[in-house]
Design an enzyme around this catalytic site. Structure first.
Site, PDB file in Angstrom:
ATOM      1  N   GLU A   1      -6.662  -7.637  -0.490  1.00  0.00           N
ATOM      2  CA  GLU A   1      -7.187  -7.673   0.881  1.00  0.00           C
ATOM      3  C   GLU A   1      -8.678  -7.364   0.817  1.00  0.00           C
ATOM      4  O   GLU A   1      -9.073  -6.309   0.327  1.00  0.00           O
ATOM      5  CB  GLU A   1      -6.482  -6.634   1.760  1.00  0.00           C
ATOM      6  CG  GLU A   1      -4.985  -6.868   1.885  1.00  0.00           C
ATOM      7  CD  GLU A   1      -4.295  -5.825   2.762  1.00  0.00           C
ATOM      8  OE1 GLU A   1      -4.978  -5.050   3.451  1.00  0.00           O
ATOM      9  OE2 GLU A   1      -3.051  -5.786   2.734  1.00  0.00           O
TER      10      GLU A   1
ATOM     11  N   GLU B   1       0.812  -1.228   0.000  1.00  0.00           N
ATOM     12  CA  GLU B   1       0.000   0.000   0.000  1.00  0.00           C
ATOM     13  C   GLU B   1       0.842   1.273   0.000  1.00  0.00           C
ATOM     14  O   GLU B   1       0.925   1.979   1.014  1.00  0.00           O
ATOM     15  CB  GLU B   1      -0.963   0.009   1.186  1.00  0.00           C
ATOM     16  CG  GLU B   1      -2.055  -1.012   1.078  1.00  0.00           C
ATOM     17  CD  GLU B   1      -3.190  -0.782   2.081  1.00  0.00           C
ATOM     18  OE1 GLU B   1      -2.977  -0.101   3.085  1.00  0.00           O
ATOM     19  OE2 GLU B   1      -4.285  -1.310   1.837  1.00  0.00           O
TER      20      GLU B   1
END
Ligand code: GAL
Length: 634
Positions: free
Chosen positions: A315, A144
């Site tokens: 995710e 991320e």
């Protein structure tokens, strides 16, 4: 490609004795992928240069032997504490000039040359160790980018790198002064070394200076990622992936994506609804346990573009998260619905985050597929159900959307820099357009700003692009569908100055924006026929036909048969009627969607998702709350 499921797992968090049992249970649930490794640097290299691979070797072996495919993460989002002793100036610095300290994660500056080298080194070592391991079938680089607002840093190392970047881009300070309009407040520079980062100025810095810094910061992310790509490529044939985030626009995802094989993103629908989406209290209440019915879809579509057709969810929220202001549990069925929705948008894999809830540290209140005591959390059965169901519809496919929306990251930086109205924001504008398309039952492709061919689409929307790229301008000139562009499109040059003659400069469409107004929430601009513009309104001039006007007689849409300019930010109802009318003209079938019901078409099937909190009727079929329905397309 097949539709598959997976999960994020941290073998270093659990006693080795449970790995085999965990792996067997993952397989029994029907999972294919297990992502590991992305925060494990300290366990791999407790002291500089002393590598401890044996535990990770065994973890890969145990998971692989059980039948799982491993996604190996490079651990560069979590440099160990010793790294700071080695590189004391590697911490990023916030806009107030404060270093961002050790004790959580992402404590690095993208511009730090020494840390880039460390990242290259650990990626290479991992590639050498696992690049040809038969169980390691994909890689995730870092974790991320920009999470916790980490793209921009105001450090000394960033300043030095920024000066180099400027020197390369402009070649001379004269050219830079001219490009930025530094004559304005005697802001001229004589040497690149005089140029600082654009924080802590007395009042707003020159917008061109800020935009340059935003471009530079984005390029640093691209370069940081590329270092690891280059380290891994020769060592593995497995696809390289990054897991992007929701509503994150600080770097050009298309550019990072160009170096990777697949784009994945991390989908936390309930967290996003309460944490980062605008909406009325009633909307937030209605979708409290489901997430916004268009938010996941928008991100699937944009990341499918970033991945040049290849999409994963790395995710997937399984239950309550820990990080939003409030963290309710999903409605029963949502962990299944979100997975199917991702598949309907072309995802090849959906991995739940995480396997077992960790009873320690920052995320101890974040649900997993298992409870901390290894009991099944509610999402486990839903994941198992999806795993069963995909056997009937195994092939990943996104289908051909009839409609496209052009989305651009640079424009997001431009409007952040000079919003001109407190609520003018690129995501918000593009998302308003996207939501209207979805409320009309349309499947959408998102396109990058340099796309050079629109011929696959009957209708294209391009709101808020600060300038049209040459390829897009040429594609619009050839286009025989209907393109609605604006507001604010093609009104600036590359340096965020206004273009003269005043923009937009559209092929064969004589229209110019001669004045812009931003509108506070208490006001709006009424349109003939009942609609309204909110937030933003542009005064247009030119010879192009006026197709819609404001109540007081100003043009609201101008243009010809194919290319039209929109002068304001339509309210939701106005967007609905515009989309309906344009679609009808363009020959695209629309299906007005009841509140919370959304559809997506692949080549073979129509999927219907019920985000509402109650059952809804779909052509005689009752779809329960949080339910999914699919039917073959003839
Ligand atoms: C993501 C992150 C994960 C975990 C998760 C919690 O942003 O990649 O490591 O923190 O959020 O929701």
């Amino acid at each position: 490609m097949k539709r598959t499921l997976g999960v994020c797992y941290y073998p270093e968090h659990w006693p080795e004795e449970v790995w085999a049992e965990d792996a067997a249970r993952m397989v029994e649930t029907g999972l294919t992928w297990v992502r590991i490794g992305e925060f494990a640097w300290q366990r791999l290299e407790a002291e500089p240069g002393v590598l401890t691979w044996d535990w990770l070797d065994r973890a890969v072996e145990v998971l692989g032997e059980a039948g799982l495919s491993v996604v190996m993460g490079t651990p560069t989002a979590t440099p160990p504490r010793w790294m700071l002793d080695k590189h004391p100036d590697m911490l990023a610095v916030d806009a107030e000039g404060r270093p961002r300290k050790f004790g959580s994660r992402r404590h690095y500056d993208f511009s730090h040359v020494g840390y880039r080298e460390e990242s290259r080194r650990i990626a290479r070592l991992m590639g050498e160790r696992y690049g040809r391991n038969p169980y390691v079938k994909a890689w995730q680089i870092d974790n991320e980018y920009d999470c916790h607002d980490t793209t921009m840093s105001y450090s000394d190392v960033a300043r030095t790198a920024f000066r180099d970047w400027l020197a390369q881009r402009y070649q001379s300070t004269d050219a830079l002064n001219r490009a930025w309009g530094n004559v304005f407040w005697s802001m001229d520079y004589d040497e690149f070394d005089q140029i600082d980062l654009p924080n802590l100025t007395v009042t707003e810095p020159n917008p061109a200076h800020v935009l340059a810094f935003r471009r530079f910061s984005s390029d640093q992310v691209v370069a940081f990622n590329k270092v690891q790509v280059d380290a891994l490529r020769p060592l593995t044939d497995a696809p390289l992936i990054h897991n992007y985030m929701g509503r994150t626009l600080t770097f050009d995802h298309y550019k990072v994506g160009a170096d990777l094989d697949i784009a994945s993103w991390d989908s936390y629908p309930i967290g996003f609804l309460s944490d980062r989406l605008e909406g009325t209290v009633a909307e937030k209440q209605a979708f409290l346990r489901q997430g916004h019915p268009d938010n996941q879809a928008f991100h699937h579509d944009i990341y499918r573009a970033v991945g040049r057709g290849r999409l994963w969810v790395m995710e997937q929220q399984p239950g309550p998260v820990n990080w939003a202001p409030y963290n309710p549990a999903p409605l029963p069925g949502m962990a299944r619905l979100w997975a199917w929705e991702a598949f309907a948008h072309g995802a090849e894999a959906v991995c739940y985050f995480r396997w077992r809830q960790a009873p320690f540290a920052q995320e101890q209140n974040h649900a997993g597929l298992l409870r901390p005591d290894s009991g099944a959390a509610p999402a486990l059965a839903e994941a198992a159900q999806v795993a069963q169901e995909v056997q009937d519809l195994p092939e990943a496919s996104a289908g051909d959307a009839p409609v496209a929306l052009v989305f651009d990251y640079e424009s997001a930086w431009a409007w952040d820099t000079q919003p001109q109205g407190a609520d003018f924001e690129m995501f918000r504008l593009a998302f308003a357009a996207y939501r209207a398309l979805r409320r009309a039952g349309l499947s959408v492709d998102i396109l990058p700003p340099d796309c050079d061919d629109l011929s696959a689409y009957k209708m294209v929307l391009a709101p808020g692009l600060m300038r049209l790229s040459d390829p897009l301008r040429a594609a619009l000139a050839r286009y025989d569908g209907i393109a609605l562009i604006g507001p604010r499109t093609d009104t600036k040059d590359d340096e965020l100055s206004m273009v003269l003659p005043l923009g937009p400069n559209l092929p064969e469409t004589d229209v110019s924006v001669v004045l812009t107004e931003s509108i506070p929430p208490s006001d709006s601009v009424a349109l003939t026929g009942g609609g309204a513009f909110l937030h933003w309104f542009e005064h247009l001039e030119g010879d192009a036909p006026v197709r819609l006007a404001t109540k007081d007689g100003r043009p609201a849409i101008m243009g010809g048969a194919n290319l039209r300019y929109l002068a304001g930010w339509p309210s939701d109802d106005t967007f609905d009627s515009l989309v309906r009318e344009l679609a009808q003209e363009a020959g695209v079938e629309t299906v007005p969607m009841p509140e919370g019901l959304r559809i997506r078409d692949t080549d073979t099937h129509r999927f219907v998702f019920n985000y509402a909190g109650q059952a809804q009727d779909w052509n005689g079929t009752t779809i329960p709350a949080a339910g999914v329905h699919w039917e073959a397309l003839s």
